[in-house]
Design an enzyme around this catalytic site. Structure first.
Site, PDB file in Angstrom:
ATOM      1  N   GLU A  37      -3.381  -8.704  15.223  1.00 10.10           N
ATOM      2  CA  GLU A  37      -2.893  -7.364  14.904  1.00 10.10           C
ATOM      3  C   GLU A  37      -3.998  -6.322  15.144  1.00 10.10           C
ATOM      4  O   GLU A  37      -3.716  -5.169  15.445  1.00 10.10           O
ATOM      5  CB  GLU A  37      -2.402  -7.303  13.446  1.00 10.10           C
ATOM      6  CG  GLU A  37      -1.501  -6.103  13.183  1.00 10.10           C
ATOM      7  CD  GLU A  37      -0.785  -6.150  11.839  1.00 10.10           C
ATOM      8  OE1 GLU A  37      -1.402  -6.590  10.847  1.00 10.10           O
ATOM      9  OE2 GLU A  37       0.383  -5.747  11.766  1.00 10.10           O
ATOM     10  N   LYS A  55       0.832  -1.209   0.000  1.00 11.41           N
ATOM     11  CA  LYS A  55       0.000   0.000   0.000  1.00 11.41           C
ATOM     12  C   LYS A  55       0.862   1.253   0.000  1.00 11.41           C
ATOM     13  O   LYS A  55       0.664   2.162  -0.798  1.00 11.41           O
ATOM     14  CB  LYS A  55      -0.953   0.009   1.194  1.00 11.41           C
ATOM     15  CG  LYS A  55      -1.905   1.209   1.196  1.00 11.41           C
ATOM     16  CD  LYS A  55      -3.145   0.978   2.047  1.00 11.41           C
ATOM     17  CE  LYS A  55      -2.845   1.075   3.529  1.00 11.41           C
ATOM     18  NZ  LYS A  55      -4.082   1.014   4.334  1.00 11.41           N
ATOM     19  N   GLY A 105      -4.303  -3.263   5.723  1.00 13.84           N
ATOM     20  CA  GLY A 105      -3.660  -4.419   5.092  1.00 13.84           C
ATOM     21  C   GLY A 105      -4.330  -5.732   5.432  1.00 13.84           C
ATOM     22  O   GLY A 105      -4.656  -6.523   4.557  1.00 13.84           O
ATOM     23  N   ARG A 106      -4.557  -5.961   6.722  1.00  9.60           N
ATOM     24  CA  ARG A 106      -5.088  -7.263   7.139  1.00  9.60           C
ATOM     25  C   ARG A 106      -6.553  -7.444   6.777  1.00  9.60           C
ATOM     26  O   ARG A 106      -7.093  -8.534   6.902  1.00  9.60           O
ATOM     27  CB  ARG A 106      -4.867  -7.459   8.625  1.00  9.60           C
ATOM     28  CG  ARG A 106      -5.466  -6.377   9.507  1.00  9.60           C
ATOM     29  CD  ARG A 106      -4.939  -6.489  10.937  1.00  9.60           C
ATOM     30  NE  ARG A 106      -5.338  -5.379  11.804  1.00  9.60           N
ATOM     31  CZ  ARG A 106      -4.684  -4.252  11.939  1.00  9.60           C
ATOM     32  NH1 ARG A 106      -3.570  -4.032  11.239  1.00  9.60           N
ATOM     33  NH2 ARG A 106      -5.096  -3.303  12.754  1.00  9.60           N
ATOM     34  N   HIS A 134      -3.984 -35.717  15.552  1.00 11.51           N
ATOM     35  CA  HIS A 134      -2.792 -36.533  15.781  1.00 11.51           C
ATOM     36  C   HIS A 134      -1.622 -35.676  16.234  1.00 11.51           C
ATOM     37  O   HIS A 134      -0.483 -36.135  16.225  1.00 11.51           O
ATOM     38  CB  HIS A 134      -2.422 -37.273  14.499  1.00 11.51           C
ATOM     39  CG  HIS A 134      -3.445 -38.276  14.088  1.00 11.51           C
ATOM     40  ND1 HIS A 134      -3.291 -39.623  14.308  1.00 11.51           N
ATOM     41  CD2 HIS A 134      -4.671 -38.116  13.531  1.00 11.51           C
ATOM     42  CE1 HIS A 134      -4.367 -40.263  13.863  1.00 11.51           C
ATOM     43  NE2 HIS A 134      -5.216 -39.376  13.382  1.00 11.51           N
ATOM     44  N   LYS A 163      10.992  -1.664  13.851  1.00  8.13           N
ATOM     45  CA  LYS A 163      11.536  -1.058  12.629  1.00  8.13           C
ATOM     46  C   LYS A 163      12.678  -0.101  12.954  1.00  8.13           C
ATOM     47  O   LYS A 163      13.723  -0.111  12.307  1.00  8.13           O
ATOM     48  CB  LYS A 163      10.434  -0.282  11.889  1.00  8.13           C
ATOM     49  CG  LYS A 163       9.504  -1.162  11.080  1.00  8.13           C
ATOM     50  CD  LYS A 163       8.573  -0.303  10.226  1.00  8.13           C
ATOM     51  CE  LYS A 163       7.416  -1.136   9.689  1.00  8.13           C
ATOM     52  NZ  LYS A 163       6.386  -0.349   9.020  1.00  8.13           N
ATOM     53  N   GLU A 215      10.557  -5.461   3.131  1.00  8.38           N
ATOM     54  CA  GLU A 215      10.629  -6.845   2.662  1.00  8.38           C
ATOM     55  C   GLU A 215      10.194  -6.947   1.206  1.00  8.38           C
ATOM     56  O   GLU A 215      10.819  -7.634   0.394  1.00  8.38           O
ATOM     57  CB  GLU A 215       9.711  -7.752   3.505  1.00  8.38           C
ATOM     58  CG  GLU A 215      10.250  -8.103   4.874  1.00  8.38           C
ATOM     59  CD  GLU A 215       9.802  -7.130   5.943  1.00  8.38           C
ATOM     60  OE1 GLU A 215       9.412  -5.978   5.599  1.00  8.38           O
ATOM     61  OE2 GLU A 215       9.855  -7.505   7.123  1.00  8.38           O
TER      62      GLU A 215
END
Lengths: 531, 531
Positions: free
Chosen positions: A355, A211, A268-269, A386, A501, A217
């Site tokens: 978040e 965005k 974003g999420r 399991h 950051k 990254e």
């Protein structure tokens, strides 16, 4: 407004619930959990039914949860949000001050949209996507050798990765056989290297999603992929697509074949139904399937405006979650889909929920005085049976469980073995786990004793399709938003990522200058043996 | 014996730790966390260093944790286990009564093995594997068309799936380019269908893994795959391999090309270094890499016998975990590898830890009087930073964090962007998160305030290789075993999975006979709309 923005602690219903929680419904008493209860505690909704007979609730508790939802004005706030109120804010302090309009991404089917301005933008982007996909199909868009594109690498991280990835995984059974999608997210260079080893770059589109247009990254991975394109003698501008904010550093037609926009009012999420998810899904499944996906989400958004918690799955699920977390002290929620297609959906919800609601400050700037968002985790069943179910049944930690199941499989490739087919075995296990957790079993061997009273719900759908996937996504988005309103936190910012950051930049500076041991960051670098 | 099997509550050190926990070390005080502390609180070990300066411990706490380890006789019990004591049991009640000898799978490098009988069996299976792999290489084993096998489908679930799968994912950077591995686990028929759509069955081996030879999911998936082989005109007996117990229903040379054995003394979740993991890894990487993997595990096993917690990474990690869980009330552990290769390793540890220690009964048959195993979850960094780290930094839940990192990447494909390469960015973020969680940051905007004091450790290695992967696996296996001893639970059974099986059978019976609504299981079937 202030009246509506009550947090749960200020509500009368909160006190009543505290009292009821001293003696919660005991599912292990003979006859307590019976057919009638199972039949009564069902909420029928869009694409899914919510079976909640295996919750530790009575009609009194449900009535109080209704009061709590009413006192906090949850549905009212939800409607304000959809209409475009500035919900992403903290009073009295600098904050993002933004609208929250991910619901607009699918509000394209309404006669009257909740927020016209946003829906106009959304429709414009959808039209661009439709045209783009048609041009790949009709051959207008091809590689320099005149061949059609058969692969797409989706480059993004967090909200620009987990949603699209988990939904693609859920729906790839419906994918076009002539197309493949890959994802790169981690700044770990091994992530992109593994994908670059597998694809034929000449026929590959690269969708870069950020965005801000400045996510570290994503830009690093984009550079690695562009470099690989150049090394293969290809022109990156003929392969790269952007999903970004209008006029971000990435909104550059010289560098990208196409740009699709997302907007400040989409977090974003919460962006899976925006171009962040739609471009990749459109490439993989075709445009019509994207519309089906959006339609499922839209129908759920509409249904979430119902004030009666017994008739509103997302709201009911939210309130049951508050009951389990704030009153019955379950600190974690396990999301356990009995559907291999949903194998990454818990990871997306982990992000979306934690978040959003992993906060300690109320929207009025005061500290939260009770627990806010829980820890969310999960893996598909029957695999989990399991693995970690041992602890769910017999551990000392109490976990709120949300099962998800579908009556039919996606691929219709099954066979009868020992009297039942695999889909039947899958469903039988899902129902069995729900009951086993709830009722338990007494045994004179303490190691074979099951205490029971482990709360769980089942979300049961017909089949995992683009439409039901859209509905499921919107269901959880609404649940998370309702809970955030309830805890009175701002579910739409993420200040908790900032300090890391700043410190990462400091450490990168120390690496570059080979500084060693003066600041704490430099000392840690030395101790870690990183030169 | 009885003296050594103390649980933590009976230890003097327990009381001392309770007192120390009232005032744990405050990492947010100016200067409390300094270079000296970071340098001092390091434990150097096999393939990894453990950096634990960012734990809320003092030397007093460490001394008490040492006393606790000594009083509980943790290392002594570990040595007993490796030598073949019957550790899988509950006193005074019927229980599995088995040895626990997964360590024997790698005790092939010692001059004197801890348990000769087991190591003889292990060596025999390794020799069979070596021969089998050589025969694929030299063409003795081929398909009916005389072609070499290029793919392997690994069919298993739980302990027969998550370990091999996560380790294969971790090491596939070293995989042979001419071979591919796929995994099928879930009884959801869509799981096998998705894999069968992708492979060329004629060149595919199918490895079926089930110790008992009767695991429902695995037999169902095996049938689906065998059926697909037949439909493709192939003879399943020429393609299928078995990993199973000697003389189990699956130990049948008419149905399988080869059988490899696992033994009663190896629990599923601890079986990755047995044939359960070794056959698939051997096919993918070659036999020598399997030996490297085993060697790393063996070296860690040997190192775990050190009594000084400050010189024994698995033991120290176990005791720090007990401190965080039992004294500082952190209910969950997040395992966050800064390595894309380890993306499924947290899921394996979730299984290995929660199925081992999610118990409520002590080994003497008494109920546990404190918390036993925590909830384990996690995703790779930096991905998680853009997902759930918000809650880690600013949420109301406190999480014990275990970071894992490597100084070098696996694939050496990297480039410098904005002054650093991706591997440097990855490491800078790892260190930054560790410090940010620990020290926090004050800000007058409460929404930008970081409380700090969030405990974390860093496991730092040089590179993720077969050998370091083996060491990492063994490190966590030993950690889990030490904690189980400490809580005095039987870490090696899984009675919590039984009730679900019984109920699933009842529901399958009701499905077959179309019974509807009489029992609770039948009622739930009707409510769920399953016909």
């Amino acid at each position: 407004m202030a009246k509506r923005r009550k947090s749960i602690y200020e509500c009368q219903a909160f006190l009543n619930l505290k009292e009821l929680a001293e003696n919660p419904f005991d599912m292990t008493v003979e006859g307590a959990l019976d057919s009638e209860r199972l039949e009564t505690f069902v909420c029928k909704g869009i694409e899914f039914d919510l079976l909640y007979g295996c919750q530790r609730v009575t009609t009194d508790v449900l009535d109080c949860l209704q009061s709590l939802a009413d006192e906090c004005g949850l549905v009212g706030q939800y409607e304000e949000m959809r209409a475009g109120a500035v919900m992403n804010r903290i009073e009295r302090y600098p904050s993002e001050e933004r609208q929250v309009l991910h619901t607009a991404c699918r509000d394209v089917f309404s006669k009257t949209a909740a927020n016209d301005a946003a829906v106009i933008q959304v429709k414009r982007e959808l039209a661009k996507l439709q045209e783009f996909l048609a041009e790949i199909d009709n051959g207008k868009i091809r590689n320099t050798a005149g061949e059609t594109f058969t692969s797409l690498i989706h480059v993004g991280i967090g909200g620009s990765d987990l949603g699209p990835r988990s939904i693609y995984e859920a729906l790839k059974a419906y994918g076009r056989k002539d197309r493949k999608v890959y994802f790169v997210s981690n700044v770990d260079p091994d992530d992109s290297a593994a994908v670059l080893d597998r694809v034929d770059l000449s026929k590959t589109l690269v969708l870069v999603v950020s965005k801000s247009g400045s996510t570290l990254e994503t830009l690093s991975n984009e550079s690695l992929v562009r470099n690989a394109l150049k090394e293969a003698g290809l022109d990156p501008a003929r392969h790269c697509l952007a999903v970004t904010g209008e006029s971000s550093p990435m909104d550059n037609h010289e560098r990208y074949l196409r740009s699709f926009y997302m907007f400040d009012y989409i977090g974003g999420r919460f962006s899976s139904t925006s171009m962040v998810g739609a471009v990749t899904l459109g490439f993989a499944l075709g445009y019509n399937q994207v519309l089906e996906f959006l339609k499922g989400a839209w129908l759920m958004d509409e249904a979430a405006a119902e004030r009666n918690i017994r008739g509103n799955i997302p709201l009911l699920l939210a309130m049951l979650g508050v009951w389990n977390h704030n009153f019955l002290a379950m600190d974690t929620v396990a999301i356990l889909p009995y559907s291999q297609g949903l194998h990454r959906f818990p990871a997306h919800l982990q992000q979306c929920d934690m978040e959003s609601n992993g906060k300690s400050v109320q929207r009025n700037g005061e500290p939260v005085r009770y627990k806010s968002g829980p820890i969310v985790w999960g893996e598909p069943g029957t695999n989990g049976q399991h693995a970690f179910y041992q602890l769910l049944h017999q551990g000392t930690e109490k976990v709120a469980v949300e099962f998800i199941g579908f009556r039919k499989s996606q691929r219709n490739r099954d066979m009868c073995i020992q009297g039942s087919n695999s889909q039947q075995k899958l469903l039988a296990n899902l129902l069995a786990q729900s009951l086993a957790l709830a009722v338990g079993r007494e045994d004179e061997n303490p190691n074979k004793n099951f205490a029971g009273n482990r709360s769980n719900v089942i979300l049961m759908g017909e089949r995992l399709t683009p439409k039901s996937m859209g509905a499921l996504l919107a269901l959880y988005e609404a649940k998370i938003v309702f809970q955030g309103f309830c805890w009175n936190v701002n579910s739409f910012d993420q200040e908790g990522v900032q300090l890391g950051k700043v410190l990462a930049d400091e450490i990168l500076g120390a690496m570059a200058e080979k500084r060693n041991g003066k600041t704490l960051a430099e000392a840690l670098l030395a101790v870690a043996g990183i030169s």
